[in-house]
Scaffold this active site. Structure first.
Site, short mmCIF file in Angstrom:
data_model
loop_
_atom_site.label_atom_id
_atom_site.label_comp_id
_atom_site.label_asym_id
_atom_site.label_seq_id
_atom_site.Cartn_x
_atom_site.Cartn_y
_atom_site.Cartn_z
N CYS A 114 -16.51 5.87 8.80
CA CYS A 114 -16.64 4.21 8.69
C CYS A 114 -17.34 3.87 10.08
CB CYS A 114 -15.23 3.70 8.38
SG CYS A 114 -14.54 4.43 7.28
N HIS A 171 -15.49 -3.60 10.96
CA HIS A 171 -15.47 -2.65 9.88
C HIS A 171 -14.34 -3.33 8.54
CE1 HIS A 171 -14.86 0.55 6.90
NE2 HIS A 171 -13.89 1.03 7.61
N ASN A 190 -13.57 -1.37 0.98
CA ASN A 190 -13.97 -0.58 2.19
C ASN A 190 -15.04 0.19 1.77
OD1 ASN A 190 -14.34 1.30 4.11
ND2 ASN A 190 -12.20 1.73 4.35
N1 ACO Z 1 0.18 -0.13 -5.08
C1 ACO Z 1 1.71 -0.34 -4.96
N2 ACO Z 1 2.35 0.33 -4.39
C2 ACO Z 1 1.79 1.14 -3.28
C3 ACO Z 1 0.62 1.25 -3.43
C4 ACO Z 1 -0.31 0.72 -4.26
N3 ACO Z 1 -1.68 0.74 -4.69
N4 ACO Z 1 0.10 2.25 -2.52
C5 ACO Z 1 0.85 2.64 -2.09
N5 ACO Z 1 2.14 2.18 -2.40
C6 ACO Z 1 3.74 2.00 -2.27
C7 ACO Z 1 4.00 3.36 -1.35
O1 ACO Z 1 4.18 4.54 -2.55
C8 ACO Z 1 5.11 3.19 -0.49
O2 ACO Z 1 6.26 3.11 -1.55
P1 ACO Z 1 7.81 3.53 -1.33
O3 ACO Z 1 8.15 2.63 -0.16
O4 ACO Z 1 8.59 3.57 -2.56
O5 ACO Z 1 7.44 5.09 -0.68
C9 ACO Z 1 5.10 1.65 -0.24
O6 ACO Z 1 3.90 1.04 -1.21
C10 ACO Z 1 4.44 1.45 1.02
O7 ACO Z 1 3.57 2.46 1.36
P2 ACO Z 1 2.81 2.41 3.03
O8 ACO Z 1 1.75 3.67 2.52
O9 ACO Z 1 3.77 2.83 3.76
O10 ACO Z 1 2.15 1.12 2.94
P3 ACO Z 1 1.52 0.47 3.88
O11 ACO Z 1 2.18 -0.89 4.06
O12 ACO Z 1 1.23 1.17 5.18
O13 ACO Z 1 0.22 0.06 3.28
C11 ACO Z 1 -2.11 0.66 3.59
C12 ACO Z 1 -0.80 1.10 3.11
C13 ACO Z 1 -2.75 -0.64 3.05
C14 ACO Z 1 -3.17 2.01 3.22
C15 ACO Z 1 -1.99 0.68 5.23
O14 ACO Z 1 -1.33 1.79 5.57
C16 ACO Z 1 -3.13 0.31 5.86
O15 ACO Z 1 -3.76 -0.66 5.91
N6 ACO Z 1 -3.76 1.40 6.71
C17 ACO Z 1 -4.76 1.18 7.39
C18 ACO Z 1 -5.55 2.14 6.76
C19 ACO Z 1 -6.86 1.85 6.07
O16 ACO Z 1 -7.05 0.55 5.96
N7 ACO Z 1 -7.49 2.54 5.72
C20 ACO Z 1 -8.78 2.58 5.05
C21 ACO Z 1 -9.61 3.85 4.93
S1 ACO Z 1 -9.70 4.40 6.37
C22 ACO Z 1 -10.99 3.63 7.26
O17 ACO Z 1 -11.79 2.68 6.74
C23 ACO Z 1 -11.59 4.27 8.57
#
Ligand code: ACO
Length: 325
Positions: free
Chosen positions: A112, A252, A282
């Site tokens: 990215c 980004h 993204n």
């Molecule tokens: N819909 C519903 N529930 C979901 C989804 C979904 N799409 N995805 C995950 N969940 C659930 C999980 O299973 C988990 O359930 P549980 O508590 O029963 O186990 C719960 O939601 C929480 O999951 P987490 O992964 O802990 O959720 P988090 O609050 O961390 O959000 C996210 C996930 C949005 C990916 C977050 O970690 C984030 O923003 N990370 C940054 C990474 C990023 O933006 N990456 C993009 C690509 S990388 C890049 O661009 C370089």
């Protein structure tokens, strides 16, 4: 002294739009969850146009908008993690399609942050004095490397391409940059893993699970908020300017919550960050140039404006650039 100026921008996205509700029909998710956690509402997904098609469309628009011929192009650099082939590079495929017979063409991989690394590379070539211009593009068809059964990742990404035509100039363009890599953390975000298997060893060939995007979302979140904030701060401090002198910050477009944290950490009003991830998701290396192009097309940028581009990505990597428009 030679500087590198952005002269034209362009973007291209495939036609098909997939909403959060569409995704809720194939994985256990909701529009509410995706919107609250990421800020993403919809994304464009390719229905067969590979990355080379997306980036070539951008290259053609750049030539038109900059009023230059393909034969005049010295350098083509493409950033992508979703190339059509291992080889040739996307840049060489563009070269053939547009007929840029005099160009040096190659790809860079910094996920990215890819566009930032590509632009930084073009800047160095131009400042060397041997190259007068470059086409720099970030383009992705992430839909082909996303596991569409994994709700934690498939809701985040989209396809698209964006780019800039840059030129050697006597006036300031790219003023300062901070790019970096933290390879020790590479395992928190991977894609495209191919196993070292071969027929001689009689291994069954199949897609390795790590072919798909694999991500420790929380660790990526921490990495992004820490390093993007640090990198923007460094660039402003080194240039001895304050955030109020910057017209826009172009982050980004991974997750609106990351931008909110960075905005708070640095005391920069959130409104100064350009956001379009709600409509595109993204798009990895395409996200910053697509955003910059949208701003340009909307007439948001005037000659002399200071703009900060900043991204983070797999590797892990980050890159920030201060440019005068
Ligand atoms: N819909 C519903 N529930 C979901 C989804 C979904 N799409 N995805 C995950 N969940 C659930 C999980 O299973 C988990 O359930 P549980 O508590 O029963 O186990 C719960 O939601 C929480 O999951 P987490 O992964 O802990 O959720 P988090 O609050 O961390 O959000 C996210 C996930 C949005 C990916 C977050 O970690 C984030 O923003 N990370 C940054 C990474 C990023 O933006 N990456 C993009 C690509 S990388 C890049 O661009 C370089």
């Amino acid at each position: 002294m030679i500087s590198t100026r952005v002269v034209a921008t362009a973007g291209y996205v495939p036609e098909q739009i997939i909403s959060n509700d569409d995704l809720s029909k194939i994985v256990d998710t909701t529009d509410e969850w995706i919107t609250q956690r990421t800020g993403i509402k919809e994304r464009h997904i390719s229905a067969g146009e590979n990355t080379s098609v997306l980036v070539t469309n951008v290259a053609k628009k750049l030539l038109e908008r900059a009023s230059v011929s393909a034969e005049e192009i010295d350098l083509i650099i493409v950033a992508s993690v979703t190339q059509d082939y291992g080889t040739p590079s996307l840049a060489c495929m563009i070269q053939k399609e547009i007929g840029a017979v005099h160009a040096v063409a190659f790809d860079v991989i910094a996920a990215c942050s890819g566009f930032m690394f590509a632009l930084s590379t073009a800047d160095k070539y131009i400042k060397s004095g041997g190259y007068k211009n470059a086409i720099v593009i970030g383009g992705e068809t992430l839909s082909k490397i996303v596991d569409w059964t994994d709700r934690a990742t498939c809701v985040l990404f989209g396809d698209g391409a964006g780019g800039a035509y840059v030129e050697a100039s006597g006036e300031a363009g790219i003023i300062r940059e901070d790019i970096g890599s933290a390879g020790d953390q590479y395992e928190i975000l991977t894609e495209g893993y191919t196993e070292c298997a071969n027929a001689f060893n009689d291994k069954e060939s199949s897609i390795h699970p790590k072919w798909y995007v694999n991500m420790n979302g929380r660790e990526v979140f921490k990495f992004a908020t820490k390093n993007v904030a640090k990198s923007i701060k460094k660039v402003l401090e080194e240039e001895q300017i304050t955030q109020d002198q910057i017209k826009y910050f172009v982050p980004h477009q991974a997750n609106v919550r990351i931008v909110e944290v960075v905005s708070k950490k640095l005391g920069i009003p959130f409104e100064k960050f350009y956001i379009n991830m709600d409509r595109f998701g993204n798009t990895s290396s395409a996200s910053i140039p697509m955003a910059l192009n949208e701003m340009n097309e909307k007439g948001m940028l005037e000659a002399g404006d200071l703009v900060v581009l900043s991204g983070f990505g797999g590797g892990m990597t980050w890159g920030t650039m201060l440019i005068r428009w």
